[in-house]
Design an enzyme around this catalytic site. Structure first.
Site, PDB file in Angstrom:
ATOM      1  N   GLU A 193     -41.777   9.929   8.906  1.00  0.00           N
ATOM      2  CA  GLU A 193     -41.612   9.126   7.701  1.00  0.00           C
ATOM      3  C   GLU A 193     -42.770   9.260   6.702  1.00  0.00           C
ATOM      4  O   GLU A 193     -42.545   9.309   5.499  1.00  0.00           O
ATOM      5  CB  GLU A 193     -41.433   7.646   8.066  1.00  0.00           C
ATOM      6  CG  GLU A 193     -40.153   7.338   8.820  1.00  0.00           C
ATOM      7  CD  GLU A 193     -38.912   7.566   7.984  1.00  0.00           C
ATOM      8  OE1 GLU A 193     -38.978   7.438   6.741  1.00  0.00           O
ATOM      9  OE2 GLU A 193     -37.858   7.898   8.571  1.00  0.00           O
ATOM     10  N   SER A 240      -7.595  -8.502 -19.768  1.00  0.00           N
ATOM     11  CA  SER A 240      -6.327  -9.238 -19.886  1.00  0.00           C
ATOM     12  C   SER A 240      -6.051 -10.135 -18.693  1.00  0.00           C
ATOM     13  O   SER A 240      -5.155 -10.980 -18.758  1.00  0.00           O
ATOM     14  CB  SER A 240      -5.173  -8.254 -20.075  1.00  0.00           C
ATOM     15  OG  SER A 240      -5.309  -7.556 -21.290  1.00  0.00           O
TER      16      SER A 240
END
Length: 835
Positions: A106, A484
């Site tokens: 990492e 709508s």
């Protein structure tokens, strides 16, 4: 002569030296200036971002995720957060080899940088430039903690700068050991295990000090793709990843060659030592976690709480599959964006090496990466993990027209080589060689939420295509315009003022030029077509925009805005102008679904909830939901007292009880009766009109369900930035939204009726399978009469074109004696031309 030559030579050298000195001085000035400018820019950026930066000291109070179990209402496990962990794991308890394993894979410079590894950033940039794509990341462990703890998944410069500044603040406030401890305790490591302590027990049934080097390397290899490379889900993938970690440890001299050989040759032996996840609802799990933390504080992770949600596991599975299928279908229509990456197959001669390469590409929403091995004229052979070589025939490839700008597509491909190249990394879906399909990870996003209109219980919720790709919950956190889909609320306000489904309103161009606006507003109809005078039933069925605008203008903006808040909308979210009639409010899908519940339950207001009950470790019930229930069958007034205000309505029925059965209860206390916010007759009429939306209007695609008890309304915003479908029967209200997080157009021809309905239909097909039809019940006070379709008036006996229409008793139109365009129609008061 010789002396003169030497003097001249010295002068020339001095002149050259002087010029170099001046040049170097100038370069230094430029460099200093550049550094000063960069420093000034960083100071400005920090000052700009500082008010929004979190307090990193809050990390001091973070505790490990320990047993918090979240279940569906039918008892299936959704999440076990921190399972198998009993006490926090301090840095001193971490074995040295485990620390080194995580550093190797990492952030090997973690203990040498100050939160941001500029050397690593440069190295990653060079590697990515050589690879022609993003192959390496440059985030340090500190930056990963900052991102996971404080920031949203959105990728932009502001977020990246915030990540850097938070990392620097963390490094100044915490020791390296504290940051690393927080990282390894909070990181997700697959199978719902969070942190190395839990993962060690989940996968190996051991404490950290009992792990071997091979097992430590296995855990350190999981974070890149927790759902794929953990040893329980895929032992082969975990083995390949473990080898990579061990190789890095050897390269960094963390282990010896002998240790490397022993660990590499160790068998991958792992099984689950905890409960398996039985229901896929990570967005719900995170909602529950947040709510539990807010209520019980950090003890929620250590006290053994059990949370039973309102989620139905069957409906949740159907919702997840429906959302992903609908989004993939939309994505396919808009063409192929190209391979995810390209690899050199000459360096990957074995299946094991191919698997190792595929480990670099995570599973996203059930989609798995594959590598193209061979391209024929009308087919391609690909390698898929666990399936081996799979042949894709032309019918599975031919959809892949090249995507062009603005969501347009190129011409259809002629042969497979127009689409794929040997070595391409693509995505697939399917569990068997025969079912494998060639797809791509969608760029658009979606949300689906389904609620019980009787009490607001959320029975299914999916906040995006893949939670682990983006934790942003679009059901609750996104605020988008419903388009709508908002019109039924405006129509409800009109019906409460005496309008009916047969009221005539003009559908024609209109210019709104109100005081205080910079320019006139010219609302448009889809395809720019106008119908002239039209009945409100037809206007809603075919979603006529100008009718809604004229209707709201006639009602009055303040009246309409105040009225629709009774559906649960915050007034601050509603625009204070006529655009509200076209759905320009900023609402979440959950808010819209709850609003529609009033149409499905007979006009009652319910509130959404996801937690049914909470138990402690001993099984004692700490909290039991007691929602307000919409009881249509109860003997309650429907004469309008509800419209006079909540206090008046509540006083009129304070002592009433519901003796009708509901969820096994025979009596519902008065305090648990949901307030009536619109008359049941209005709710019924709108539900009936929205049935026409599906039978013959903009929602006609939902007819594929072959049910006559469903109703709904489509929604599409300007330039198709959002597509919605809100549909329901008396048992379920379901809202589906599709759009881009970056708020851009979905493309030409994409509307709610085309884009959102498929996912809604797939879900409702499963949700309503075997369920008896249950439409919105007909209340007392509804009458059906024959009207003229042209005028909306009561049809005369000799009118052959008369049609049947429903009305509230006492609010019938006049008999057919229409005398021109300025008759009794309330939309035409004598001074407004009809055309």
């Amino acid at each position: 002569m010789l002396a003169q030559y030497r003097l001249s030579n010295k002068l020339e050298r001095f002149a050259v030296f002087k010029r170099y000195l001046v040049l170097i001085s100038r370069i230094c000035v430029v460099l200093v200036g550049a550094i000063a400018l960069i420093a000034f820019a960083n100071v400005c950026a920090y000052v700009y971002l500082k008010p929004a930066l979190p307090d990193v000291d809050s990390l001091r109070d973070v505790k490990l995720q320990v047993p918090l179990r979240v279940y569906t209402r039918d008892g299936k496990l959704i999440a076990a957060i921190g399972e198998q962990r009993r006490i926090p794991v301090r840095y001193e308890q971490l074995p040295k080899r485990l620390i080194q394993a995580f550093l190797a894979t990492e952030d090997d410079r973690f203990f040498r940088h100050h939160g941001v590894d500029w050397q690593g950033i440069l190295r990653a940039a060079v590697a990515n430039a050589r690879a022609g794509g993003i192959r390496q990341g440059a985030s340090t462990i500190t930056m990963q903690v900052a991102r996971d703890m404080f920031l949203t998944p959105r990728r932009d410069m502001k977020r990246k700068m915030s990540e850097i500044y938070i990392s620097l603040l963390m490094e100044s406030s915490f020791t390296k050991e504290e940051i690393f401890s927080l990282y390894v305790n909070k990181i997700f490591l697959g199978q719902r295990s969070y942190g190395v302590g839990a993962a060690a027990e989940v996968y190996f049934g051991k404490t950290l000090d009992q792990l071997t080097v091979a097992e430590m390397a296995t855990l350190a290899g999981i974070p890149t793709a927790p759902s794929v490379v953990n040893p329980v889900a895929n032992a082969d993938a975990a083995t390949v990843r473990r080898t990579h970690v061990l190789g890095r440890m050897l390269e960094l001299n963390y282990i010896t060659q002998a240790e490397y050989n022993e660990a590499k040759n160790s068998p991958m032996e792992s099984r689950l030592h905890g409960s398996s996840i039985e229901a896929d609802a990570p967005y719900v799990a995170e909602m529950v976690r947040n709510e539990m933390q807010a209520k019980y504080g950090d003890d929620v992770y250590t006290a053994g709480y059990k949370v039973f949600t309102t989620i139905d596991s069957r409906l949740q599975a159907a919702a997840t599959a429906a959302l992903r299928t609908g989004l993939l279908e939309y994505d396919r229509r808009h063409g192929y964006r190209g391979a995810t990456a390209t690899v050199d197959l000459s360096k990957l001669p074995t299946p094991e090496e191919l698997d190792g390469q595929l480990d670099e590409f995570p599973v996203v929403g059930g989609l798995r990466a594959a590598i193209v091995e061979k391209v024929e004229a009308k087919s391609a052979t690909i390698y898929v993990r666990d399936l081996g070589e799979v042949t894709l025939p032309w019918e599975k490839l031919s959809w892949a027209r090249r995507q062009l700008p603005d969501e347009k597509t190129d011409k259809w491909p002629i042969q497979a080589s127009d689409i794929l190249t040997r070595g391409d990394v693509i995505y697939t879906v399917g569990r068997t060689p025969e079912s494998v399909l060639f797809v791509q990870v969608p760029e658009a996003q979606s949300a689906l939420v389904s609620v019980d209109p009787r009490d607001g219980a959320v029975v299914a919720l999916v906040g995006g295509f893949d939670y682990f790709q983006s934790k942003y919950n679009r059901v609750t956190q996104a605020r988008r315009q419903p388009g709508s889909g908002f019109k039924p609320f405006v129509y409800a306000a009109a019906f409460d003022k005496g309008y009916t489904p047969a009221s005539i309103v003009l559908d024609a161009p209109i210019v709104i030029d109100e005081t205080g606006t910079e320019q006139a507003w010219r609302p448009k109809e889809f395809e720019n077509k106008f119908e002239g005078p039209v009945r409100l039933r037809e206007a809603l069925t075919f979603s006529r925009n100008l009718v809604s605008v004229r209707l709201m203008r006639a009602l009055g903006g303040d009246y309409t805005r105040n009225y629709v808040t009774r559906f649960g909308f915050d007034k601050s979210q509603l625009p204070n102008d006529l655009t509200l009639a076209l759905g320009t409010a900023e609402l979440s899908p959950l808010q819209v679904a709850i609003g529609y519940s009033a149409f499905a339950n007979g006009g009652y207001k319910v509130t959404s909830y996801t937690i049914d009950r909470i138990e402690d470790a001993a099984g004692m019930v700490l909290q039991q939901a007691s929602p307000a229930v919409a009881c249509f069958e109860c003997d309650r007034p429907s004469d309008g007292s509800a419209t006079k205000g909540p206090a008046s309505a509540a006083a009129g029925r304070a002592s009433q009880l519901d003796e009708a059965p509901h969820d096994g209860k025979t009596v519902i206390s008065a305090k648990n009766l949901a307030p009536q916010i619109i008359r049941p007759q209005i709710a019924y009429l709108l539900a009936d009109m929205m049935k026409d939306v599906i039978r013959r209007g903009t929602g006609v695609r939902a007819r594929s369900l072959n049910r006559d008890d469903i109703a709904g309304k489509t929604g599409t915003t300007n330039d198709a930035h959002d597509a919605w479908f809100n549909g329901f029967n008396a048992d379920l209200v379901t809202t589906v939204w599709i759009g881009f997080d970056q708020d851009r157009s979905l493309g030409e021809g994409e509307q709610g009726g085309r884009t959102a309905i498929p996912a809604w239909t797939y879900y409702m097909h499963e949700a309503l399978a075997g369920v008896p039809r249950h439409g919105v019940p007909v209340p007392d006070g509804i009458v059906t009469v024959r009207i003229s379709p042209e005028t909306g008036l009561l049809a005369s006996a000799d009118n052959p074109n008369g049609i049947m229409e429903k009305f509230i008793e006492g609010n019938l139109p006049k008999a057919e004696q229409y005398e021109g365009p300025n008759g009794s129609n309330p939309m035409n008061d004598g001074d407004k031309p009809l055309f």
